[in-house]
Design a protein around this motif. Structure first.
Motif, PDB file in Angstrom:
ATOM      1  N   GLY A  15       0.850  -1.012  -0.045  1.00 30.84           N
ATOM      2  CA  GLY A  15      -0.453   0.184  -0.367  1.00 30.84           C
ATOM      3  C   GLY A  15       0.787   1.044  -0.243  1.00 30.84           C
ATOM      4  N   ASP A  53       7.467  -4.292  -6.567  1.00 24.42           N
ATOM      5  CA  ASP A  53       6.373  -5.341  -6.090  1.00 24.42           C
ATOM      6  C   ASP A  53       5.714  -5.795  -7.030  1.00 24.42           C
ATOM      7  N   ASP A 103      10.305  -9.530  -9.140  1.00 24.39           N
ATOM      8  CA  ASP A 103      10.977 -10.384  -7.964  1.00 24.39           C
ATOM      9  C   ASP A 103      11.638  -9.522  -7.120  1.00 24.39           C
ATOM     10  N   ASP A 152       9.874  -4.582   3.322  1.00 24.50           N
ATOM     11  CA  ASP A 152       8.239  -4.763   4.000  1.00 24.50           C
ATOM     12  C   ASP A 152       8.225  -6.391   3.337  1.00 24.50           C
TER      13      ASP A 152
HETATM   14  C1  LIG Z   1       3.762  -6.898   3.809  1.00 22.68           C
HETATM   15  S1  LIG Z   1       3.549  -6.235   2.252  1.00 22.68           S
HETATM   16  C2  LIG Z   1       4.335  -4.438   2.376  1.00 22.68           C
HETATM   17  C3  LIG Z   1       3.014  -3.880   2.882  1.00 22.68           C
HETATM   18  C4  LIG Z   1       3.444  -2.529   2.886  1.00 22.68           C
HETATM   19  N1  LIG Z   1       4.682  -1.875   3.140  1.00 22.68           N
HETATM   20  C5  LIG Z   1       2.390  -1.657   3.063  1.00 22.68           C
HETATM   21  O1  LIG Z   1       2.672  -0.533   3.685  1.00 22.68           O
HETATM   22  O2  LIG Z   1       1.509  -1.974   2.788  1.00 22.68           O
HETATM   23  C6  LIG Z   1       3.880  -6.941   0.852  1.00 22.68           C
HETATM   24  C7  LIG Z   1       4.451  -6.883  -0.735  1.00 22.68           C
HETATM   25  O3  LIG Z   1       5.445  -7.696  -1.424  1.00 22.68           O
HETATM   26  C8  LIG Z   1       4.718  -8.089  -2.391  1.00 22.68           C
HETATM   27  N2  LIG Z   1       5.183  -9.323  -2.606  1.00 22.68           N
HETATM   28  C9  LIG Z   1       5.607 -10.721  -2.324  1.00 22.68           C
HETATM   29  N3  LIG Z   1       6.458 -11.570  -2.914  1.00 22.68           N
HETATM   30  C10 LIG Z   1       7.392 -10.946  -3.538  1.00 22.68           C
HETATM   31  C11 LIG Z   1       8.316 -11.185  -4.340  1.00 22.68           C
HETATM   32  N4  LIG Z   1       8.960 -11.991  -3.721  1.00 22.68           N
HETATM   33  N5  LIG Z   1       9.712  -9.671  -4.316  1.00 22.68           N
HETATM   34  C12 LIG Z   1       8.689  -8.765  -4.340  1.00 22.68           C
HETATM   35  N6  LIG Z   1       7.467  -8.175  -3.566  1.00 22.68           N
HETATM   36  C13 LIG Z   1       6.444  -9.312  -3.663  1.00 22.68           C
HETATM   37  C14 LIG Z   1       3.395  -8.692  -2.261  1.00 22.68           C
HETATM   38  O4  LIG Z   1       2.357  -8.486  -3.860  1.00 22.68           O
HETATM   39  C15 LIG Z   1       2.554  -7.386  -0.749  1.00 22.68           C
HETATM   40  O5  LIG Z   1       2.271  -6.527  -1.368  1.00 22.68           O
END
Ligand SMILES: C[S@@+](CC[C@H](N)C(=O)[O-])C[C@H]1O[C@@H](n2cnc3c(N)ncnc32)[C@H](O)[C@@H]1O
Length: 310
Positions: free
Chosen positions: A50, A71, A189, A206
Motif C-alpha cells: 500500500g 512489487d 521479484d 517489508d
Molecule cells: C507486507 S506487504 C507490504 C506492505 C506495505 N509495506 C504497506 O505498508 O502496505 C508485502 C508485499 O510484497 C509483495 N511481494 C510478495 N512476494 C514478493 C516478491 N518475491 N518480490 C517482490 N514483492 C513481493 C506482495 O505483493 C505485497 O504487496
C-alpha cells in the motif's frame, strides 16, 4: 486544503494487508539519524504494498528527491502507474462507477454488481485504466477491504455489505500522483531491484511476513507464496547490500510470539541489529483477530546512528 476541501497529504490509495501506517512512529525512530540532511539519496522499497511508508517518507524528508518502488503483484504495480500518469482519467472513471453503485437500491443488487465486476476483473488482460478502476472498486466494496488471490491468480474476496462506500477519493489520488512524479515504478521479484539502484540508496524491506502458524498465515498477495527459500534469498540480498555499504531496514513477524525459543530470524540476520517491538495488526487471514503482536525491525547501520526508540 485542496480543491476538494480536504487535508492535503499523500497516503495509500488502496487498503493493503500488512499496511504500516500504525508503525510509522516506530519506523521513524529507527531510521538513520542523518537521513534528514542527506542529499542525493535514493529511497528504495522493493515490497511496496500500500506504500504507507513511501508516502510518509517522501513528504517528511523532502531532501529525498528520488525513490524506486517495486512489487511482484501486477495489479498493484499497474495501479501505481495509472495513479502516477493518468490521475484525472482515474478520478473520472471512479466517480462514474461510484455514482452507479450508490444508485443501486438493495443489498442484493449491490452484491450482483460486485460479483459481475469481480468476474470482469478476473478476465485478464484488461486495459490498464480499467484494471485499476476495478481494483480500487473491489478494494472499497469487498469484505474487509483486502486483496487476496487464489492459486490461479483470481481475486476471490467476497462482497462486503457496505451501503454507500466512498470509492473515489480525488484528493488522495491527486496527492499520490504528485508524489509519484519522483518515483520509478518496477514490477518483479525483489531481487531484481538491485540492478536498478544507485550506490547511495536506503532500502526498506517489508516482505510478506513469515506465518506465525499454518492457519494464521496471510500470504496471498500474489500467486507465488513467500516461503522459507524466499526469506533466505532476502537475507542474502541484505548481506550483499551490507558488503556494498548500503543501508537497509527490514520488518518481519516475530516467531517468538508463538515459540519463545524460535531463533529463526536471529540466526538468519546474525550480526545485524534486531529490535523486538509491539505492533497493531489489523488484517489477518480471518480479518477478526486484532490486537498487539510482536514484530521485528532489523537493520545494518550502527546503533549510534539511530535515535532512541520511543
Ligand atoms: C507486507 S506487504 C507490504 C506492505 C506495505 N509495506 C504497506 O505498508 O502496505 C508485502 C508485499 O510484497 C509483495 N511481494 C510478495 N512476494 C514478493 C516478491 N518475491 N518480490 C517482490 N514483492 C513481493 C506482495 O505483493 C505485497 O504487496
Amino acid at each position: 486544503m485542496d480543491l476538494f476541501g480536504e487535508a492535503v497529504g499523500a497516503k495509500p490509495f488502496l487498503k493493503w494487508a500488512g499496511g504500516k501506517r500504525q508503525l510509522i512512529p516506530t519506523i521513524q525512530a529507527v531510521l538513520p539519524a542523518t537521513l534528514r540532511q542527506e542529499q542525493g539519496l535514493t529511497y528504495v522499497e522493493p515490497f511496496i504494498g500500500g506504500g504507507a511508508v513511501l508516502f510518509w517518507l517522501l513528504q517528511t524528508y523532502p531532501n529525498i528527491q528520488r525513490a524506486i518502488i517495486n512489487d511482484i503483484n501486477p495489479d498493484l504495480v499497474t495501479a501505481y502507474r495509472v495513479v502516477q500518469q493518468r490521475p484525472q482519467e482515474l478520478i473520472n472513471a471512479l466517480t462514474a462507477i461510484q455514482e452507479q453503485y450508490h444508485r443501486l437500491p438493495t443489498e442484493e443488487s449491490r452484491r450482483a454488481y460486485f460479483e459481475e465486476t469481480r468476474v470482469e476483473f478476473n478476465t485478464r488482460p484488461l486495459e490498464e485504466l480499467r484494471n485499476t478502476v476495478l481494483l480500487i472498486f473491489l478494494n472499497r466494496t469487498c469484505f474487509n477491504g483486502l486483496y487476496r488471490v487464489n492459486s490461479k491468480g483470481h481475486f476471490n474476496v467476497p462482497f462486503g455489505r457496505y451501503a454507500q462506500p466512498t470509492i473515489c477519493h480525488p484528493h488522495t489520488i491527486i496527492a499520490a500522483s504528485q508524489l509519484l512524479g519522483r518515483v520509478t515504478i518496477l514490477e518483479g521479484d525483489f531481487a531484481t531491484v538491485l540492478a536498478h539502484t544507485p550506490a547511495n540508496s536506503f532500502f526498506y524491506f517489508d516482505p510478506p511476513y513469515k506465518p506465525l502458524s499454518k492457519t494464521a498465515a496471510f500470504n496471498a498477495y500474489a500467486t507465488e507464496t513467500f516461503d522459507a527459500v524466499s526469506q533466505q534469498r532476502l537475507a542474502n540480498v541484505c548481506r550483499e547490500l551490507d558488503t556494498r555499504c548500503q543501508r537497509w531496514l527490514l520488518s518481519n513477524s516475530d516467531p517468538q510470539n508463538t515459540d519463545a525459543a524460535d531463533s529463526y530470524f536471529d540466526d538468519l540476520y546474525a550480526g545485524f541489529t534486531i529490535q523486538r517491538i509491539q505492533a497493531k495488526r489489523s488484517i489477518n487471514s480471518k480479518g477478526d483477530s486484532r490486537g498487539k503482536i510482536g514484530e521485528l525491525l532489523i537493520n545494518n547501520y550502527a546503533a549510534e546512528q539511530v535515535a532512541e526508540l520511543a
